[in-house]
Motif scaffolding. Structure first.
Motif, PDB file in Angstrom:
ATOM      1  N   ALA A   1       0.844  -1.202   0.000  1.00 42.31           N
ATOM      2  CA  ALA A   1       0.000   0.000   0.000  1.00 42.31           C
ATOM      3  C   ALA A   1       0.877   1.249   0.000  1.00 42.31           C
ATOM      4  O   ALA A   1       1.992   1.245   0.514  1.00 42.31           O
ATOM      5  N   GLY A   2       0.347   2.328  -0.569  1.00 41.26           N
ATOM      6  CA  GLY A   2       1.070   3.592  -0.580  1.00 41.26           C
ATOM      7  C   GLY A   2       0.275   4.647  -1.313  1.00 41.26           C
ATOM      8  O   GLY A   2      -0.766   4.356  -1.920  1.00 41.26           O
ATOM      9  N   TYR A   3       0.761   5.882  -1.248  1.00 43.27           N
ATOM     10  CA  TYR A   3       0.127   6.909  -2.075  1.00 43.27           C
ATOM     11  C   TYR A   3       0.175   6.446  -3.532  1.00 43.27           C
ATOM     12  O   TYR A   3      -0.763   6.644  -4.302  1.00 43.27           O
TER      13      TYR A   3
ATOM     14  N   ASP B   1      12.321 -16.923  -5.059  1.00 41.78           N
ATOM     15  CA  ASP B   1      12.835 -16.330  -3.830  1.00 41.78           C
ATOM     16  C   ASP B   1      11.720 -15.473  -3.227  1.00 41.78           C
ATOM     17  O   ASP B   1      10.581 -15.517  -3.675  1.00 41.78           O
ATOM     18  N   ARG B   2      12.071 -14.693  -2.197  1.00 42.30           N
ATOM     19  CA  ARG B   2      11.124 -13.815  -1.505  1.00 42.30           C
ATOM     20  C   ARG B   2       9.920 -14.581  -0.963  1.00 42.30           C
ATOM     21  O   ARG B   2       8.809 -14.071  -0.979  1.00 42.30           O
ATOM     22  N   TRP B   3      10.148 -15.791  -0.506  1.00 44.62           N
ATOM     23  CA  TRP B   3       9.114 -16.510   0.234  1.00 44.62           C
ATOM     24  C   TRP B   3       9.263 -16.261   1.729  1.00 44.62           C
ATOM     25  O   TRP B   3       8.348 -16.549   2.496  1.00 44.62           O
ATOM     26  N   LEU B   4      10.399 -15.687   2.146  1.00 43.35           N
ATOM     27  CA  LEU B   4      10.716 -15.502   3.564  1.00 43.35           C
ATOM     28  C   LEU B   4      10.802 -14.027   3.931  1.00 43.35           C
ATOM     29  O   LEU B   4      10.052 -13.548   4.776  1.00 43.35           O
ATOM     30  N   THR B   5      11.728 -13.289   3.326  1.00 39.78           N
ATOM     31  CA  THR B   5      11.857 -11.853   3.594  1.00 39.78           C
ATOM     32  C   THR B   5      10.857 -11.074   2.744  1.00 39.78           C
ATOM     33  O   THR B   5      10.253 -11.606   1.820  1.00 39.78           O
ATOM     34  N   TYR B   6      10.731  -9.791   3.065  1.00 44.17           N
ATOM     35  CA  TYR B   6       9.690  -8.969   2.426  1.00 44.17           C
ATOM     36  C   TYR B   6      10.287  -7.963   1.442  1.00 44.17           C
ATOM     37  O   TYR B   6      11.432  -7.526   1.578  1.00 44.17           O
ATOM     38  N   GLN B   7       9.451  -7.575   0.479  1.00 42.08           N
ATOM     39  CA  GLN B   7       9.778  -6.506  -0.456  1.00 42.08           C
ATOM     40  C   GLN B   7       9.336  -5.195   0.194  1.00 42.08           C
ATOM     41  O   GLN B   7       8.151  -4.926   0.307  1.00 42.08           O
ATOM     42  N   TRP B   8      10.309  -4.383   0.580  1.00 39.45           N
ATOM     43  CA  TRP B   8      10.055  -3.222   1.419  1.00 39.45           C
ATOM     44  C   TRP B   8       9.403  -2.067   0.648  1.00 39.45           C
ATOM     45  O   TRP B   8       9.592  -1.886  -0.540  1.00 39.45           O
ATOM     46  N   GLY B   9       8.625  -1.284   1.426  1.00 39.14           N
ATOM     47  CA  GLY B   9       8.041  -0.054   0.911  1.00 39.14           C
ATOM     48  C   GLY B   9       8.843   1.143   1.392  1.00 39.14           C
ATOM     49  O   GLY B   9       9.678   1.025   2.298  1.00 39.14           O
ATOM     50  N   VAL B  10       8.601   2.333   0.807  1.00 40.82           N
ATOM     51  CA  VAL B  10       9.406   3.514   1.117  1.00 40.82           C
ATOM     52  C   VAL B  10       8.528   4.745   1.333  1.00 40.82           C
ATOM     53  O   VAL B  10       7.403   4.829   0.837  1.00 40.82           O
ATOM     54  N   ASN B  11       9.102   5.689   2.094  1.00 43.51           N
ATOM     55  CA  ASN B  11       8.459   6.986   2.331  1.00 43.51           C
ATOM     56  C   ASN B  11       7.028   6.841   2.835  1.00 43.51           C
ATOM     57  O   ASN B  11       6.129   7.595   2.445  1.00 43.51           O
ATOM     58  N   GLY B  12       6.810   5.862   3.708  1.00 46.12           N
ATOM     59  CA  GLY B  12       5.476   5.627   4.243  1.00 46.12           C
ATOM     60  C   GLY B  12       4.725   4.508   3.547  1.00 46.12           C
ATOM     61  O   GLY B  12       3.691   4.053   4.046  1.00 46.12           O
TER      62      GLY B  12
ATOM     63  N   LYS C   1       5.287  -2.686   2.990  1.00 44.67           N
ATOM     64  CA  LYS C   1       5.885  -3.878   2.372  1.00 44.67           C
ATOM     65  C   LYS C   1       4.825  -4.616   1.565  1.00 44.67           C
ATOM     66  O   LYS C   1       3.629  -4.413   1.728  1.00 44.67           O
ATOM     67  N   ALA C   2       5.310  -5.518   0.699  1.00 46.31           N
ATOM     68  CA  ALA C   2       4.417  -6.266  -0.187  1.00 46.31           C
ATOM     69  C   ALA C   2       4.271  -7.706   0.282  1.00 46.31           C
ATOM     70  O   ALA C   2       4.984  -8.178   1.168  1.00 46.31           O
ATOM     71  N   MET C   3       3.339  -8.412  -0.338  1.00 44.24           N
ATOM     72  CA  MET C   3       3.091  -9.818  -0.026  1.00 44.24           C
ATOM     73  C   MET C   3       4.170 -10.697  -0.645  1.00 44.24           C
ATOM     74  O   MET C   3       4.600 -10.468  -1.770  1.00 44.24           O
ATOM     75  N   ARG C   4       4.595 -11.702   0.113  1.00 38.45           N
ATOM     76  CA  ARG C   4       5.601 -12.642  -0.382  1.00 38.45           C
ATOM     77  C   ARG C   4       4.980 -13.640  -1.361  1.00 38.45           C
ATOM     78  O   ARG C   4       3.768 -13.768  -1.453  1.00 38.45           O
ATOM     79  N   GLY C   5       5.851 -14.369  -2.077  1.00 41.30           N
ATOM     80  CA  GLY C   5       5.381 -15.393  -2.995  1.00 41.30           C
ATOM     81  C   GLY C   5       5.228 -16.736  -2.307  1.00 41.30           C
ATOM     82  O   GLY C   5       5.752 -16.960  -1.204  1.00 41.30           O
ATOM     83  N   LYS C   6       4.516 -17.660  -2.944  1.00 46.19           N
ATOM     84  CA  LYS C   6       4.394 -19.022  -2.429  1.00 46.19           C
ATOM     85  C   LYS C   6       3.957 -19.945  -3.554  1.00 46.19           C
ATOM     86  O   LYS C   6       3.377 -19.514  -4.556  1.00 46.19           O
ATOM     87  N   LYS C   7       4.235 -21.226  -3.354  1.00 50.10           N
ATOM     88  CA  LYS C   7       3.910 -22.239  -4.350  1.00 50.10           C
ATOM     89  C   LYS C   7       3.293 -23.435  -3.632  1.00 50.10           C
ATOM     90  O   LYS C   7       3.754 -23.828  -2.559  1.00 50.10           O
ATOM     91  N   TRP C   8       2.265 -24.025  -4.224  1.00 49.69           N
ATOM     92  CA  TRP C   8       1.711 -25.237  -3.630  1.00 49.69           C
ATOM     93  C   TRP C   8       1.115 -26.122  -4.713  1.00 49.69           C
ATOM     94  O   TRP C   8       0.696 -25.666  -5.775  1.00 49.69           O
TER      95      TRP C   8
ATOM     96  N   TRP D   1       5.477 -12.700  -6.219  1.00 51.86           N
ATOM     97  CA  TRP D   1       5.404 -11.666  -5.185  1.00 51.86           C
ATOM     98  C   TRP D   1       5.151 -10.277  -5.760  1.00 51.86           C
ATOM     99  O   TRP D   1       5.442  -9.999  -6.912  1.00 51.86           O
ATOM    100  N   GLY D   2       4.609  -9.446  -4.884  1.00 57.29           N
ATOM    101  CA  GLY D   2       4.338  -8.063  -5.262  1.00 57.29           C
ATOM    102  C   GLY D   2       5.515  -7.162  -4.936  1.00 57.29           C
ATOM    103  O   GLY D   2       6.600  -7.621  -4.564  1.00 57.29           O
ATOM    104  N   ALA D   3       5.299  -5.860  -5.066  1.00 55.46           N
ATOM    105  CA  ALA D   3       6.357  -4.872  -4.861  1.00 55.46           C
ATOM    106  C   ALA D   3       5.915  -3.842  -3.824  1.00 55.46           C
ATOM    107  O   ALA D   3       4.720  -3.630  -3.593  1.00 55.46           O
ATOM    108  N   GLY D   4       6.906  -3.188  -3.211  1.00 53.98           N
ATOM    109  CA  GLY D   4       6.642  -2.221  -2.150  1.00 53.98           C
ATOM    110  C   GLY D   4       5.946  -0.963  -2.636  1.00 53.98           C
ATOM    111  O   GLY D   4       6.078  -0.559  -3.799  1.00 53.98           O
TER     112      GLY D   4
END
Length: 649
Positions: free
Chosen positions: A453-455, A479-490, A493-500, A531-534
């Motif tokens: 989320a963000g402006y 990758d990015r199933w564990l750590t997060y994709q960070w957001g900036v200036n308020g 972060k985004a949702m991580r990826g997963k596979k099943w 995964w998404g982006a910040g």
């Protein structure tokens, strides 16, 4: 020719070195510049129309360059690599020769794993070396222990795929059939590999012909002077840009690759940047030692300069022509024996994640002092899905696809949903996959709420559902199933990826982000969620009409609209402005000031909650062992040349 090659091996002292003083007027310079750009894209078009593999023909996983006589890139995508290859090539290179290799350690990391087949070709006009064309493309398979040649548990490059040292595929225009047949006997789909290889050669020949056309049109000296003027112009522009945007005070940033495919991680990458005068410095001290697994990325320093230049140019001044002219302005230090400069024979087949992470950490470090240019962490990878086996007719198949995800929110706009990390990549149509492989694509859609989320909203990831129609094996690189994709200036972060896997009996099995030999049977379905982006900026300031549109387009859920954007919608998605104003004020008072970076929870907390949140066991802490560097085999001069030399003597 030998003298010309000697010059090509040396790094230029000036960004505008030319053999003759020729004055170039602005119109001629513009014509040469645009002709070079067109020739570079004509190389692409030739390749796409003559290649066979979906990875090149459909997804465009290839990278061309056109270089000057000294091997410096004039136009292209991936920076110069010619000089690094010559260190491992003993013979002179003449008109009609074509050099072929796929070994990262024998070309200084120019290519970064064995699937990338690299072609280089000199361009001569009237007996004079006037430049080079080069291109590499990803092969669906190049031998080795697993289909598609990307084992996730390799411990050395010897266990990954067939290594091809630099050699003359063509010598004086004559094809080396013996060597080519040996290579093709070691891959699973030789006809496909041969077609792609010849397509790479054809593309390089196309570019070479266009350069000869320019020499014929303007004269060789005018053409060469024009190319050096273009390099000097980029040098001057980047010199000014570096002075404006890179601070003298050192700035550092770090991020992680989640695991190494063998159960260990996460692994840290760190960069520190600063400026001294006109020169920018990038120091990777603090990056973790190399992994025993295949996530190492042998990072060519010229390639890293390209990454830096692309980021600075695209962020601050997109009108600058990207070429190698500015390289003397950038100094790189990558400690040996680390993830980014591993000792031979470290495994490299999962290097994509470290490659993509460069853009995240470079952006974080470069813009700490200029938050108006910051972007969040995004789709820093090119994850793979591989499905292989035998179809109903007993024919072996090997489906290979690169996944797409969220692009980070930008200072001026939302991030793009479901896009490639490389801007010129395209997706493989579902119709193609269903036609050529025993599968159905049941879904291909944006993952609601996956962007931060963000402006400005971070781009969403994608969900692709593969319904398998034949027994086979699946491999996954992600990758990015564990750590997060960070957001900036308020931004958040985004949702991580997963596979099943959803088995034909209805049971669910979560799949690791890096794995091979996953058995699948007819009726099984793989849910491949990227995964998404910040996000960028405070989401409480985003216009309610934009949030409402996102909800209507199923990019954001009504719950996220309420909880993170503070927007209250009724059952018909109409905004309740009064309730929204009150809710936003309440959220702001409880939250406090917006954070410059939203990195997610501390790493210790992420690891503690890993199993509950992801369905997978957390990785074990890496154990860094003393790595002994093994010598790289250097090709010997051609025996035929030695025999001829002896006879002449």
């Amino acid at each position: 020719m030998a003298k010309a090659m000697k010059k090509a091996k040396k790094a230029p002292k000036s960004a505008a070195k030319s053999s003759k003083k020729v004055k170039i007027d602005p119109i001629t310079m513009d014509v040469i510049e645009n002709a070079l750009k067109n020739a570079r894209f004509e190389m692409d078009a030739t390749l796409f129309r003559t290649s066979v593999s979906p990875s090149i023909r459909e997804q465009h996983d290839e990278f061309p360059i056109i270089a000057d006589p000294e091997g410096r890139m004039l136009v292209g995508q991936f920076g110069s690599w010619l000089g690094d290859l010559y260190k491992h090539f003993p013979d002179p290179i003449d008109d009609g020769d074509v050099i072929f290799t796929n070994d990262p350690y024998m070309c200084g990391g120019t290519i970064s794993h064995l699937n990338d087949w690299l072609i280089q070709m000199p361009i001569h006009y009237k007996g004079r070396l006037v430049g080079w064309t080069s291109m590499f493309g990803h092969q669906n398979d190049t031998g080795g222990p697993v289909p598609s040649s990307l084992p996730t548990d390799a411990t050395t490059i010897f266990g990954e795929a067939l290594r091809i040292p630099p050699f003359k595929l063509y010598e004086g225009g004559i094809l080396n059939d013996v060597a080519l047949n040996i290579i093709l006997a070691n891959v699973r789909q030789p006809e496909m590999n041969r077609a792609d290889l010849m397509a790479l050669v054809a593309a390089c020949r196309t570019g070479a012909q266009r350069i000869r056309d320019l020499c014929r049109r303007f004269g060789t000296d005018t053409y060469l002077a024009g190319t050096q003027a273009l390099m000097q112009r980029t040098y001057n522009a980047m010199k000014s840009l570096i002075s404006q945007v890179i601070p003298e005070e050192p700035q550092d940033f770090e991020d992680y690759v989640d695991d190494d495919g063998r159960g260990f991680g996460p692994y840290k990458v760190k960069v520190t940047i600063w400026r001294k005068g006109d020169k920018a410095y990038f120091d990777y001290t603090g990056t973790d030692p190399q992994s025993e697994g295949p996530i190492n990325y042998y990072l060519n320093e010229h390639l890293l300069k390209m990454f830096i230049g692309v980021y600075l140019i695209m962020t601050h001044d997109p009108w600058i022509l990207f070429n190698d002219g500015f390289y003397p302005l950038v100094d790189i230090h990558i400690p040996e024996g680390t993830l980014l400069k591993p000792h031979h024979p470290a495994a490299l087949s999962c290097r994509t994640h470290l490659l993509g992470r460069q853009f995240d950490i470079l952006g974080g470090a470069l813009c700490k002092k200029a938050p108006q240019f910051l972007t969040g962490a995004g789709w820093g990878s090119s994850p793979h899905m591989i499905y292989s086996g035998y179809d109903a007719d007993g024919k072996w198949f090997n489906a290979f696809e690169i996944g797409f995800g969220g692009i980070p929110a930008r200072p001026f706009a939302d991030g793009m949903d479901g896009h490639a990390m490389w801007p010129l990549f395209t997706n493989q149509p579902a119709e193609l996959m269903e036609t050529y492989y025993p599968m159905r694509v049941e879904a291909y859609t944006s993952v609601i709420d996956s962007g931060g989320a963000g402006y400005h909203r971070g781009g969403n990831g994608l969900l692709k559902v593969y319904h398998f129609l034949a027994e086979g094996e699946v491999s996954i690189h992600d990758d990015r199933w564990l750590t997060y994709q960070w957001g900036v200036n308020g931004g958040s972060k985004a949702m991580r990826g997963k596979k099943w896997l959803k088995k034909v009996d209805g049971s669910i099995e979560y799949v690791a982000s890096k794995c091979d030999h996953v058995k699948v049977f007819p009726g099984d379905e793989l849910f491949y969620q990227t995964w998404g982006a910040g996000g960028y900026g405070d989401p409480l300031t985003r216009e309610t009409a934009r949030v409402q549109k996102d909800v209507r387009f199923r990019l954001v859920s009504p719950e996220k609209a309420r909880d993170e954007y503070g927007v209250v919608l009724d059952a018909k998605f109409v905004v309740d402005e009064e309730a929204t104003k009150k809710l936003r004020a309440d959220i702001a008072s409880k939250r406090g000031p917006a954070k410059p970076f939203d990195m997610g929870p501390p790493l210790a907390e992420i690891l503690k909650n890993c199993k509950a949140e992801t369905g997978l066991e957390p990785p074990k802490p890496p154990v860094f062992k003393q790595i002994v560097k093994m010598p790289i085999y250097k090709s010997k001069p051609s025996m035929s040349k030695l025999v001829l030399k002896k006879r002449v003597a």
